[in-house]
Design a protein around this motif. Sequence first.
Motif, PDB file in Angstrom:
ATOM      1  N   ALA A   1     -18.733 -49.649  -7.451  1.00 27.84           N
ATOM      2  CA  ALA A   1     -18.864 -48.201  -7.457  1.00 27.84           C
ATOM      3  C   ALA A   1     -18.185 -47.562  -6.242  1.00 27.84           C
ATOM      4  O   ALA A   1     -17.848 -46.392  -6.245  1.00 27.84           O
TER       5      ALA A   1
ATOM      6  N   GLU B   1     -17.877 -45.720  -2.860  1.00 31.74           N
ATOM      7  CA  GLU B   1     -18.812 -44.764  -2.285  1.00 31.74           C
ATOM      8  C   GLU B   1     -18.973 -43.530  -3.163  1.00 31.74           C
ATOM      9  O   GLU B   1     -19.463 -42.504  -2.725  1.00 31.74           O
ATOM     10  N   VAL B   2     -18.468 -43.632  -4.440  1.00 27.34           N
ATOM     11  CA  VAL B   2     -18.714 -42.529  -5.378  1.00 27.34           C
ATOM     12  C   VAL B   2     -20.187 -42.587  -5.756  1.00 27.34           C
ATOM     13  O   VAL B   2     -20.649 -43.574  -6.303  1.00 27.34           O
ATOM     14  N   ASP B   3     -20.905 -41.490  -5.481  1.00 29.56           N
ATOM     15  CA  ASP B   3     -22.356 -41.644  -5.569  1.00 29.56           C
ATOM     16  C   ASP B   3     -22.885 -41.778  -6.994  1.00 29.56           C
ATOM     17  O   ASP B   3     -23.897 -42.420  -7.207  1.00 29.56           O
ATOM     18  N   TYR B   4     -22.207 -41.204  -7.973  1.00 28.97           N
ATOM     19  CA  TYR B   4     -22.789 -41.331  -9.324  1.00 28.97           C
ATOM     20  C   TYR B   4     -22.219 -42.486 -10.142  1.00 28.97           C
ATOM     21  O   TYR B   4     -22.625 -42.722 -11.255  1.00 28.97           O
TER      22      TYR B   4
ATOM     23  N   ARG C   1     -21.893 -46.285 -11.284  1.00 27.38           N
ATOM     24  CA  ARG C   1     -22.745 -47.482 -11.271  1.00 27.38           C
ATOM     25  C   ARG C   1     -21.925 -48.613 -11.869  1.00 27.38           C
ATOM     26  O   ARG C   1     -21.088 -48.388 -12.741  1.00 27.38           O
TER      27      ARG C   1
ATOM     28  N   GLU D   1     -11.610 -39.350  -8.788  1.00 28.60           N
ATOM     29  CA  GLU D   1     -12.595 -39.772  -7.795  1.00 28.60           C
ATOM     30  C   GLU D   1     -11.969 -40.713  -6.782  1.00 28.60           C
ATOM     31  O   GLU D   1     -12.249 -40.646  -5.582  1.00 28.60           O
TER      32      GLU D   1
ATOM     33  N   MET E   1     -11.810 -40.207  -2.730  1.00 27.22           N
ATOM     34  CA  MET E   1     -12.290 -41.222  -1.791  1.00 27.22           C
ATOM     35  C   MET E   1     -11.195 -41.613  -0.811  1.00 27.22           C
ATOM     36  O   MET E   1     -11.412 -41.732   0.387  1.00 27.22           O
TER      37      MET E   1
ATOM     38  N   ARG F   1     -12.966 -43.062   2.431  1.00 28.19           N
ATOM     39  CA  ARG F   1     -14.180 -43.830   2.132  1.00 28.19           C
ATOM     40  C   ARG F   1     -13.839 -44.991   1.201  1.00 28.19           C
ATOM     41  O   ARG F   1     -12.702 -45.167   0.777  1.00 28.19           O
ATOM     42  N   GLU F   2     -14.846 -45.777   0.905  1.00 30.28           N
ATOM     43  CA  GLU F   2     -14.618 -46.993   0.104  1.00 30.28           C
ATOM     44  C   GLU F   2     -14.227 -46.637  -1.325  1.00 30.28           C
ATOM     45  O   GLU F   2     -14.861 -45.789  -1.960  1.00 30.28           O
TER      46      GLU F   2
END
Lengths: 319, 306
Positions: free
Chosen positions: A51, A53-56, A58, A71, A75, A80-81
């Motif tokens: 995932a 570091e995209v918060d939604y 999974r 996305e 990032m 970010r990752e």
Amino acid sequence: MNKPWFAVRKELSSRRRTFLAVMSFVLPLLVWSLFSYVPFIWHPQVEIIEAGEVDYFRTGMLVDRAIFEQEKETMRAEGRELPTGTRTNPVYLPAPHQVATALYTAFTTEPQRRNEKWLHESLADSIQVIFWGFFLSSLIGVPLGILAGTYVAVSRLTEPFVEFFRYLPAPAFGALAVAILGIHDAPKIAIIFIGTFFQQVLVVANTTRKLDPALLEAAMTLGARNAGLLFKVVIPGIASDLYRDMRILLGWAWTYLIVAEMIGASSGITWFITQQARYKNFDNVFAAILIIGIIGLTTDLILAWLGRRLFPWQRTARA
Amino acid sequence: MTHLALPSYRDQSPEVADRFARLKERPVILEVKGLTKTFDTSQGSVTALKDISFRTHQREFVCVIGPSGCGKSTLVRTLAGLEDYNSGEVLLDGKPVHGPGPDRGMVFQGYTLFPWRTVKKNVMFGLELAGRSRTAAEEEALQWIDLVGLTKFANSYPHQLSGGMKQRVAIARALANQPRILLMDEPFGALDAQTRAKMQGYLLEIWKNIDITIVFITHDLDEAIFLADRILVLKAHPGEVQELIEVPVPQPRSPSQFLSPEFLATKRRLEELIHPPGAETEEGINGDRLNMVRMVPVNAKVESVF
Ligand SMILES: Nc1ncnc2c1ncn2[C@@H]1O[C@H](COP(=O)(O)OP(=O)(O)OP(=O)(O)O)[C@@H](O)[C@H]1O
Ligand SMILES: [Mg+2]
């Protein structure tokens, strides 16, 4: 040796015929496999592996490719990752091997709820409904059709109404059938009956009328009259065509099954399919559809084979 | 062509004249009196048969001949009871007939064997209807099949037979009912010349050996003369009897008689009756010639057929 493949109405060698019959299944399977296994053909979605570091996101989630790329860009820009994933098809197009597995597991998995049925139980239900609907329809429809095709009086008395009734869509009688016959198998059988019967009368009557009148005349000069003509000439004379009609009509009966099983207490293979689609088990959905196809084709092949034994005098029994 | 050498078709040798005298003393099987039939169609009514009268005696072989459309098929179909008629009478053994029945057998031009029955079962058809037991019917059927020489094919289906064989089965099937009269509507019309000649031979052979009266439709003059005791000549529009010719060719017949003077004389008479001189122009066909334009290119390799 080098006969052309395309010659109007000329028979092919049996090797070529078998080859083509196999190809008629292999080609669609090939197309399906191409779409399923070649990653750059279609595959409009991405299955998330990491995932990032995209918060939604999974793991295992399916997202549209455009969103995934977007996305990923975001990032990257924010340092970010990054998420990772593989291109994949939507859940409603399972790959052949998944369906093949489902074909097996569909029979071995226990129903998810207590009151639900195993696949083979659903199938048995469906086959019973078809059988009774078709059997009852034929029991009345075939004799009536033969009489209508033989006697003008019967034809005039029945066919105008039958002609009218066959335009009324069978499913429209669903609610009525449930009101009268309750919620179990009876209304379903009634729908199959209504869907088959009226067509059947007309088809059988037409087949009967196609019998060569010269055969009837010959029989009359040999001493046949009313009942003799009917039982010794008309019926044996149309038997093989009638058999072919019944094979075609049986196919129609299957198409009415879908509507029939939706009314009253849902049951049978249609119920199984709807239920599996609701759980998004599309591999099971495909498996069930395939099973219907296999049952249909097998029945038809058996009937065709039986037909050749029953009517050895038919040179053109091949169909 | 010189006609001088030919006798008149009316000249009969003493033996032939004697035979006809005896023939006319035999019982009358079929008597047709003033038979008239019209078809009502959307374009108006067509008189297919007008005032047809004739009689056939026991074991006589009658051929009916006439130009296409003169009502030959209508005549036999009426005799068979497959068509009704407007006026007149059809008497079989002196009794009027109505509707089809097993006392009048019929062989059609087209093939009318029941395709779902084997040869044997086809021949058994009438016998079953007559209420014979299975074994009796089978035994009898096999005898008739033997008579037409198809024992080897008793268990074949019609689609496995040649055209000539099918018609032989049709004959056996009709004869198995032991009808008083056998009606045949151009039964060999669809066969090639050789098969046809063979079939004519078979038919004469059968006719000689069993008690059967035959009414045979044909448009082939040679066939009519070769087979018939007497020939009923019809003319067209409306279909009327033109002449009843007593064939002067002695019996028994053999193919060697095709060139005998009696045969040729009869044939000349039939030709006069059926294709009268000037008939074509009457019907408006222009001298019987096609309106052709030369369609061969000038540089064609084969420039002329001569
Ligand atoms: N069912 C019918 N309805 C109307 N007219 C008919 C019918 N059958 C025959 N006819 C007419 O009756 C006449 C005689 O026909 P028929 O078939 O008896 O002639 P045919 O002598 O057998 O001719 P062919 O030698 O061509 O077989 C023809 O003018 C035909 O158009
Ligand atoms: Mg005719």
